[in-house]
Scaffold this motif. Structure first.
Motif, PDB file in Angstrom:
ATOM      1  N   VAL A   1       0.810  -1.242   0.068  1.00 21.55           N
ATOM      2  CA  VAL A   1       0.033   0.116  -0.043  1.00 21.55           C
ATOM      3  C   VAL A   1       0.964   1.056  -0.009  1.00 21.55           C
ATOM      4  O   VAL A   1       2.196   1.093   0.545  1.00 21.55           O
ATOM      5  CB  VAL A   1      -0.931   0.024   1.388  1.00 21.55           C
ATOM      6  N   PRO A   2       0.511   2.396  -0.538  1.00 25.00           N
ATOM      7  CA  PRO A   2       1.198   3.430  -0.546  1.00 25.00           C
ATOM      8  C   PRO A   2       1.390   4.231   0.799  1.00 25.00           C
ATOM      9  O   PRO A   2       2.203   5.154   0.728  1.00 25.00           O
ATOM     10  CB  PRO A   2       0.480   4.302  -1.788  1.00 25.00           C
ATOM     11  N   ASP A   3       0.430   4.018   1.675  1.00 22.10           N
ATOM     12  CA  ASP A   3       0.290   4.805   3.004  1.00 22.10           C
ATOM     13  C   ASP A   3       0.192   3.839   4.097  1.00 22.10           C
ATOM     14  O   ASP A   3      -1.118   3.612   4.558  1.00 22.10           O
ATOM     15  CB  ASP A   3      -0.761   5.731   2.625  1.00 22.10           C
ATOM     16  N   PRO A   4       1.229   3.368   4.447  1.00 19.91           N
ATOM     17  CA  PRO A   4       1.247   2.291   5.671  1.00 19.91           C
ATOM     18  C   PRO A   4       0.533   2.990   6.978  1.00 19.91           C
ATOM     19  O   PRO A   4      -0.277   2.364   7.827  1.00 19.91           O
ATOM     20  CB  PRO A   4       2.647   1.694   5.857  1.00 19.91           C
ATOM     21  N   GLU A   5       0.892   4.159   7.148  1.00 16.09           N
ATOM     22  CA  GLU A   5       0.522   5.025   8.402  1.00 16.09           C
ATOM     23  C   GLU A   5      -1.085   4.832   8.350  1.00 16.09           C
ATOM     24  O   GLU A   5      -1.838   5.093   9.400  1.00 16.09           O
ATOM     25  CB  GLU A   5       1.042   6.176   8.566  1.00 16.09           C
ATOM     26  N   GLY A   6      -1.433   5.539   7.021  1.00 18.35           N
ATOM     27  CA  GLY A   6      -3.028   5.723   7.010  1.00 18.35           C
ATOM     28  C   GLY A   6      -3.703   4.456   7.217  1.00 18.35           C
ATOM     29  O   GLY A   6      -4.773   4.256   7.786  1.00 18.35           O
ATOM     30  N   VAL A   7      -3.178   3.216   6.418  1.00 20.84           N
ATOM     31  CA  VAL A   7      -3.557   1.949   6.653  1.00 20.84           C
ATOM     32  C   VAL A   7      -3.825   1.511   8.331  1.00 20.84           C
ATOM     33  O   VAL A   7      -4.790   1.088   8.737  1.00 20.84           O
ATOM     34  CB  VAL A   7      -3.038   0.790   5.968  1.00 20.84           C
ATOM     35  N   TYR A   8      -2.710   1.948   8.960  1.00 27.24           N
ATOM     36  CA  TYR A   8      -2.542   1.312  10.207  1.00 27.24           C
ATOM     37  C   TYR A   8      -3.540   2.353  11.161  1.00 27.24           C
ATOM     38  O   TYR A   8      -4.773   1.702  11.938  1.00 27.24           O
ATOM     39  CB  TYR A   8      -1.314   1.466  10.887  1.00 27.24           C
ATOM     40  N   THR A   9      -3.814   3.445  10.861  1.00 26.52           N
ATOM     41  CA  THR A   9      -4.704   4.357  11.583  1.00 26.52           C
ATOM     42  C   THR A   9      -6.257   4.116  11.326  1.00 26.52           C
ATOM     43  O   THR A   9      -7.022   3.813  12.079  1.00 26.52           O
ATOM     44  CB  THR A   9      -4.393   5.907  11.232  1.00 26.52           C
ATOM     45  N   ARG A  10      -6.441   3.917   9.981  1.00 27.53           N
ATOM     46  CA  ARG A  10      -7.926   3.376   9.843  1.00 27.53           C
ATOM     47  C   ARG A  10      -8.178   1.892  10.433  1.00 27.53           C
ATOM     48  O   ARG A  10      -9.397   1.817  10.943  1.00 27.53           O
ATOM     49  CB  ARG A  10      -8.063   3.262   8.100  1.00 27.53           C
ATOM     50  N   GLU A  11      -7.217   1.150  10.628  1.00 25.71           N
ATOM     51  CA  GLU A  11      -7.435  -0.348  11.167  1.00 25.71           C
ATOM     52  C   GLU A  11      -7.823  -0.104  12.869  1.00 25.71           C
ATOM     53  O   GLU A  11      -8.283  -0.603  13.382  1.00 25.71           O
ATOM     54  CB  GLU A  11      -6.248  -1.216  11.218  1.00 25.71           C
ATOM     55  N   VAL A  12      -6.890   0.875  13.283  1.00 20.81           N
ATOM     56  CA  VAL A  12      -6.972   1.065  14.565  1.00 20.81           C
ATOM     57  C   VAL A  12      -8.560   1.657  14.895  1.00 20.81           C
ATOM     58  O   VAL A  12      -9.161   1.290  15.891  1.00 20.81           O
ATOM     59  CB  VAL A  12      -6.071   2.475  15.088  1.00 20.81           C
ATOM     60  N   ASP A  13      -9.006   2.580  14.130  1.00 21.07           N
ATOM     61  CA  ASP A  13     -10.421   3.137  14.321  1.00 21.07           C
ATOM     62  C   ASP A  13     -11.296   1.907  14.169  1.00 21.07           C
ATOM     63  O   ASP A  13     -12.537   1.894  14.753  1.00 21.07           O
ATOM     64  CB  ASP A  13     -10.447   4.184  13.318  1.00 21.07           C
ATOM     65  N   ALA A  14     -11.155   0.983  13.353  1.00 23.24           N
ATOM     66  CA  ALA A  14     -12.075  -0.001  12.912  1.00 23.24           C
ATOM     67  C   ALA A  14     -11.780  -0.982  14.227  1.00 23.24           C
ATOM     68  O   ALA A  14     -12.816  -1.318  14.707  1.00 23.24           O
ATOM     69  CB  ALA A  14     -11.529  -0.733  11.686  1.00 23.24           C
ATOM     70  N   VAL A  15     -10.604  -1.145  14.794  1.00 18.56           N
ATOM     71  CA  VAL A  15     -10.780  -2.084  15.832  1.00 18.56           C
ATOM     72  C   VAL A  15     -11.348  -1.521  17.159  1.00 18.56           C
ATOM     73  O   VAL A  15     -12.039  -2.177  17.957  1.00 18.56           O
ATOM     74  CB  VAL A  15      -9.273  -2.464  15.971  1.00 18.56           C
ATOM     75  N   LEU A  16     -11.068  -0.272  17.272  1.00 13.48           N
ATOM     76  CA  LEU A  16     -11.885   0.337  18.333  1.00 13.48           C
ATOM     77  C   LEU A  16     -13.392   0.275  18.343  1.00 13.48           C
ATOM     78  O   LEU A  16     -14.010   0.293  19.187  1.00 13.48           O
ATOM     79  CB  LEU A  16     -11.330   2.049  18.555  1.00 13.48           C
ATOM     80  N   ALA A  17     -13.972   0.480  17.154  1.00 14.75           N
ATOM     81  CA  ALA A  17     -15.280   0.529  16.839  1.00 14.75           C
ATOM     82  C   ALA A  17     -15.870  -0.969  17.247  1.00 14.75           C
ATOM     83  O   ALA A  17     -16.823  -1.130  17.757  1.00 14.75           O
ATOM     84  CB  ALA A  17     -15.744   0.925  15.468  1.00 14.75           C
ATOM     85  N   TRP A  18     -15.112  -2.083  16.734  1.00 17.42           N
ATOM     86  CA  TRP A  18     -15.305  -3.435  17.304  1.00 17.42           C
ATOM     87  C   TRP A  18     -15.217  -3.551  18.566  1.00 17.42           C
ATOM     88  O   TRP A  18     -16.174  -4.472  19.091  1.00 17.42           O
ATOM     89  CB  TRP A  18     -14.400  -4.246  16.372  1.00 17.42           C
ATOM     90  N   THR A  19     -14.283  -3.017  19.221  1.00 15.11           N
ATOM     91  CA  THR A  19     -13.929  -3.268  20.939  1.00 15.11           C
ATOM     92  C   THR A  19     -15.327  -2.930  21.420  1.00 15.11           C
ATOM     93  O   THR A  19     -15.491  -3.611  22.592  1.00 15.11           O
ATOM     94  CB  THR A  19     -12.756  -2.306  20.937  1.00 15.11           C
TER      95      THR A  19
END
Length: 208
Positions: A184-202
């Motif tokens: 992916v061209p934006d690893p930091e962005g992917v990680y940040t979006r995954e953090v938000d998705a995991v928080l919503a799941w949490t």
């Protein structure tokens, strides 16, 4: 904290710290713990190889201290992040978010230490038992924040915390080892979006 003890004791402690710093440099440059060499460290510090054994009895004894120091560094960093976020008045969910983002920052800055904690175990090496309580304390901080964010407790909180960490560790491992940037061209962005998705799941009512 000021220096204590005799000059000889202070010199010994200073040299032990220099040895550990040199070992961390080796972890960066020699492909991880498997490349750690006491003789190489001795040469770097201008010492004779056997002299190093007066400070660390073996390579594994040096690895033990590096591992415990790193666990403490991660735990102290998490505590500092949580304290600062609480001082800023953030709710638990946003504290978790800050912890996750700061944790990635540490892993990117210290890839060899991240790999020391979470990479493939070194053949023949067994981590000291003191790592268990440190790892559990890290997990308990996460469980406490998840409990606070969800507004409820239960036996499922430990599994949620473990799965929370596992999802983020997966991406961090890919990024630290240079794989994510190839995908992916934006690893930091992917990680940040995954953090938000995991928080919503949490905090989701149907989270397992």
């Amino acid at each position: 904290m000021g220096a204590t003890g005799s000059p000889r004791a202070r010199y010994r402690e200073q040299l032990r710290e220099e040895i550990k710093q040199a070992a961390k440099g080796q972890l960066d440059n020699a492909g991880g713990a498997a490349g750690l060499s006491l003789n190489g460290i001795a040469r770097e510090l201008g010492m004779r190889g056997p002299s190093l054994y007066h400070y660390f009895a073996s390579r594994d004894a040096l690895l033990d201290e590096l591992l415990l120091d790193t666990y403490r560094e991660v735990l102290d960093g998490m505590r500092e992040t949580v304290a600062a976020a609480r001082a800023d008045g953030l709710p638990a969910l946003q504290i978790l978010r800050r912890v996750a983002l700061d944790y990635r920052g540490w892993a990117i800055r210290q890839p060899a230490l991240f790999d020391l904690l979470y990479g493939r175990p070194l053949p023949g090496y067994q981590a000291p038992p003191e790592t268990g309580p440190l790892a559990r304390e890290n997990l308990m901080i996460m469980i406490g924040l998840i409990h606070e964010a969800r507004g409820s407790g239960g036996d499922e909180l430990r599994e949620i915390a473990v799965r929370f960490l596992a999802r983020l560790h997966g991406l961090m491992t890919l990024e630290v080892n240079g794989h994510l940037a190839l995908m992916v061209p934006d690893p930091e962005g992917v990680y940040t979006r995954e953090v938000d998705a995991v928080l919503a799941w949490t905090v989701s009512p149907d989270a397992p």
